[in-house]
Design an enzyme around this catalytic site. Sequence first.
Site, PDB file in Angstrom:
ATOM      1  N   MET A   1       0.852  -1.159   0.000  1.00  0.00           N
ATOM      2  CA  MET A   1       0.000   0.000   0.000  1.00  0.00           C
ATOM      3  C   MET A   1       0.891   1.211   0.000  1.00  0.00           C
ATOM      4  SD  MET A   1      -1.511   2.675   1.371  1.00  0.00           S
ATOM      5  CE  MET A   1      -1.497   3.431   2.932  1.00  0.00           C
ATOM      6  N   PRO A   2       0.700   2.196  -0.735  1.00  0.00           N
ATOM      7  CA  PRO A   2      -0.190   2.342  -1.879  1.00  0.00           C
ATOM      8  C   PRO A   2       0.478   1.938  -3.204  1.00  0.00           C
ATOM      9  CG  PRO A   2       0.602   4.489  -1.188  1.00  0.00           C
ATOM     10  CD  PRO A   2       1.208   3.471  -0.258  1.00  0.00           C
ATOM     11  N   HIS A   3      -0.381   1.685  -4.182  1.00  0.00           N
ATOM     12  CA  HIS A   3       0.070   1.334  -5.528  1.00  0.00           C
ATOM     13  C   HIS A   3      -0.423   2.425  -6.472  1.00  0.00           C
ATOM     14  CE1 HIS A   3       1.224  -0.938  -9.017  1.00  0.00           C
ATOM     15  NE2 HIS A   3      -0.023  -0.966  -9.466  1.00  0.00           N
ATOM     16  N   VAL A  29       3.818  10.457  -2.114  1.00  0.00           N
ATOM     17  CA  VAL A  29       2.913   9.455  -1.550  1.00  0.00           C
ATOM     18  C   VAL A  29       3.249   9.173  -0.084  1.00  0.00           C
ATOM     19  CG1 VAL A  29       2.252   7.015  -1.696  1.00  0.00           C
ATOM     20  CG2 VAL A  29       2.299   8.414  -3.760  1.00  0.00           C
TER      21      VAL A  29
END
Length: 77
Positions: A1-3, A29
Amino acid sequence: MPHVIIKHFAATLTAEQHATLAEAITQSVTQAFGCSPHAVSIALRPVAPDDWHSSVFVPDIQTHPQELIKSPDYSAA
């Protein structure tokens, strides 16, 4: 997480451009989600211009406007 998946018209990026892009996205991110850089994955997915409307615009943008954090303005492109 996250992609993160980036859908784009075909482009040839150098290894340096890949690294710069990956670093910038990873930094953003991890700051936003408070996660480790090791948890971030990023994919580049080329889409043919003729397929953009049916493969990206309709399913990802038009159908899910509430998910967008930035909307496109194709008239300015």
